[in-house]
Design a protein around this motif. Structure first.
Motif, PDB file in Angstrom:
ATOM      1  N   GLN A 132     -17.274  -3.821 -14.016  1.00 21.97           N
ATOM      2  CA  GLN A 132     -16.251  -2.803 -13.827  1.00 21.97           C
ATOM      3  C   GLN A 132     -15.661  -2.392 -15.171  1.00 21.97           C
ATOM      4  O   GLN A 132     -15.453  -1.220 -15.429  1.00 21.97           O
ATOM      5  CB  GLN A 132     -15.143  -3.314 -12.906  1.00 21.97           C
ATOM      6  CG  GLN A 132     -14.074  -2.263 -12.637  1.00 21.97           C
ATOM      7  CD  GLN A 132     -12.973  -2.776 -11.754  1.00 21.97           C
ATOM      8  OE1 GLN A 132     -12.921  -3.962 -11.439  1.00 21.97           O
ATOM      9  NE2 GLN A 132     -12.081  -1.895 -11.360  1.00 21.97           N
ATOM     10  N   SER A 155     -17.994  -0.058 -17.039  1.00 22.37           N
ATOM     11  CA  SER A 155     -17.980   1.311 -16.520  1.00 22.37           C
ATOM     12  C   SER A 155     -16.693   2.042 -16.886  1.00 22.37           C
ATOM     13  O   SER A 155     -16.680   3.263 -17.000  1.00 22.37           O
ATOM     14  CB  SER A 155     -18.184   1.311 -15.003  1.00 22.37           C
ATOM     15  OG  SER A 155     -17.102   0.676 -14.357  1.00 22.37           O
ATOM     16  N   GLU A 156     -15.619   1.313 -17.111  1.00 18.36           N
ATOM     17  CA  GLU A 156     -14.354   1.943 -17.502  1.00 18.36           C
ATOM     18  C   GLU A 156     -14.392   2.450 -18.936  1.00 18.36           C
ATOM     19  O   GLU A 156     -13.765   3.458 -19.255  1.00 18.36           O
ATOM     20  CB  GLU A 156     -13.199   0.945 -17.362  1.00 18.36           C
ATOM     21  CG  GLU A 156     -12.807   0.649 -15.933  1.00 18.36           C
ATOM     22  CD  GLU A 156     -11.724  -0.429 -15.844  1.00 18.36           C
ATOM     23  OE1 GLU A 156     -11.058  -0.714 -16.865  1.00 18.36           O
ATOM     24  OE2 GLU A 156     -11.549  -0.989 -14.752  1.00 18.36           O
ATOM     25  N   SER A 193     -17.378   2.865 -20.854  1.00 16.41           N
ATOM     26  CA  SER A 193     -18.648   3.478 -21.235  1.00 16.41           C
ATOM     27  C   SER A 193     -18.702   4.934 -20.794  1.00 16.41           C
ATOM     28  O   SER A 193     -18.065   5.331 -19.821  1.00 16.41           O
ATOM     29  CB  SER A 193     -19.817   2.741 -20.564  1.00 16.41           C
ATOM     30  OG  SER A 193     -19.865   1.418 -21.001  1.00 16.41           O
ATOM     31  N   SER A 208     -20.401   8.090 -19.026  1.00 14.39           N
ATOM     32  CA  SER A 208     -21.303   8.309 -17.890  1.00 14.39           C
ATOM     33  C   SER A 208     -22.518   9.079 -18.397  1.00 14.39           C
ATOM     34  O   SER A 208     -22.491   9.670 -19.485  1.00 14.39           O
ATOM     35  CB  SER A 208     -20.588   9.117 -16.802  1.00 14.39           C
ATOM     36  OG  SER A 208     -20.378  10.445 -17.257  1.00 14.39           O
TER      37      SER A 208
END
Length: 146
Positions: free
Chosen positions: A3, A6-7, A9, A11
């Protein structure tokens, strides 16, 4: 941990948007951000080639540049530089702080790189970009990694 990644990095859509800008070049990295020098040769090769191939597929174009996740002398050496050459990258950048010299033309797989995180404000970054910080840190000696 996933998680958090993904916060912080980008997209794939953000990467594609950046890549569309003519002033931006997107380069490859490794798949798992591991210290390449500590990996068996086949695993290190797989980290480099898979990262390149995955990014190339997403961008639908060849990826010609590589950034070592850890590029100090304890993290990347001749073996890793040769892997980058073998992956047909035009350039590879280490995390070693130095200025660029004409001698680097023969060592494009292990160029120095400026770590933006080392500079807390624009004034200090400007001094680094002017070449003074790398020159001072290297005691005014030319440093060319081989």
């Amino acid at each position: 941990p996933v998680q958090k990644v993904s916060e912080v990095s980008l997209s794939w859509d953000q990467i594609k948007q950046l890549e569309a800008d003519p002033l931006v070049t997107i380069g490859a990295h490794t798949v798992n951000h591991l210290l390449l020098k500590e990996l068996p040769l086949d695993t290190a090769r797989q980290e480099i080639f898979t990262g390149r191939d995955r990014l190339g597929e997403k961008l639908r174009k060849p990826v010609l540049h590589f950034a070592f996740p850890y590029g100090g002398s304890n993290a990347a050496g001749t073996r890793e530089f040769n892997l980058v050459k073998g992956a047909a990258f035009k350039t590879g950048v280490t995390t070693r702080l130095a200025n660029i010299f004409t001698q680097h033309k023969d060592h494009l797989e292990c160029l120095p790189r400026l770590d933006m995180g080392l500079f807390p404000n624009f004034a200090s970054l400007k001094t680094a970009l002017d070449g003074w910080v790398p020159a001072r840190m290297n005691h005014l000696k030319k440093v060319v990694t081989e």
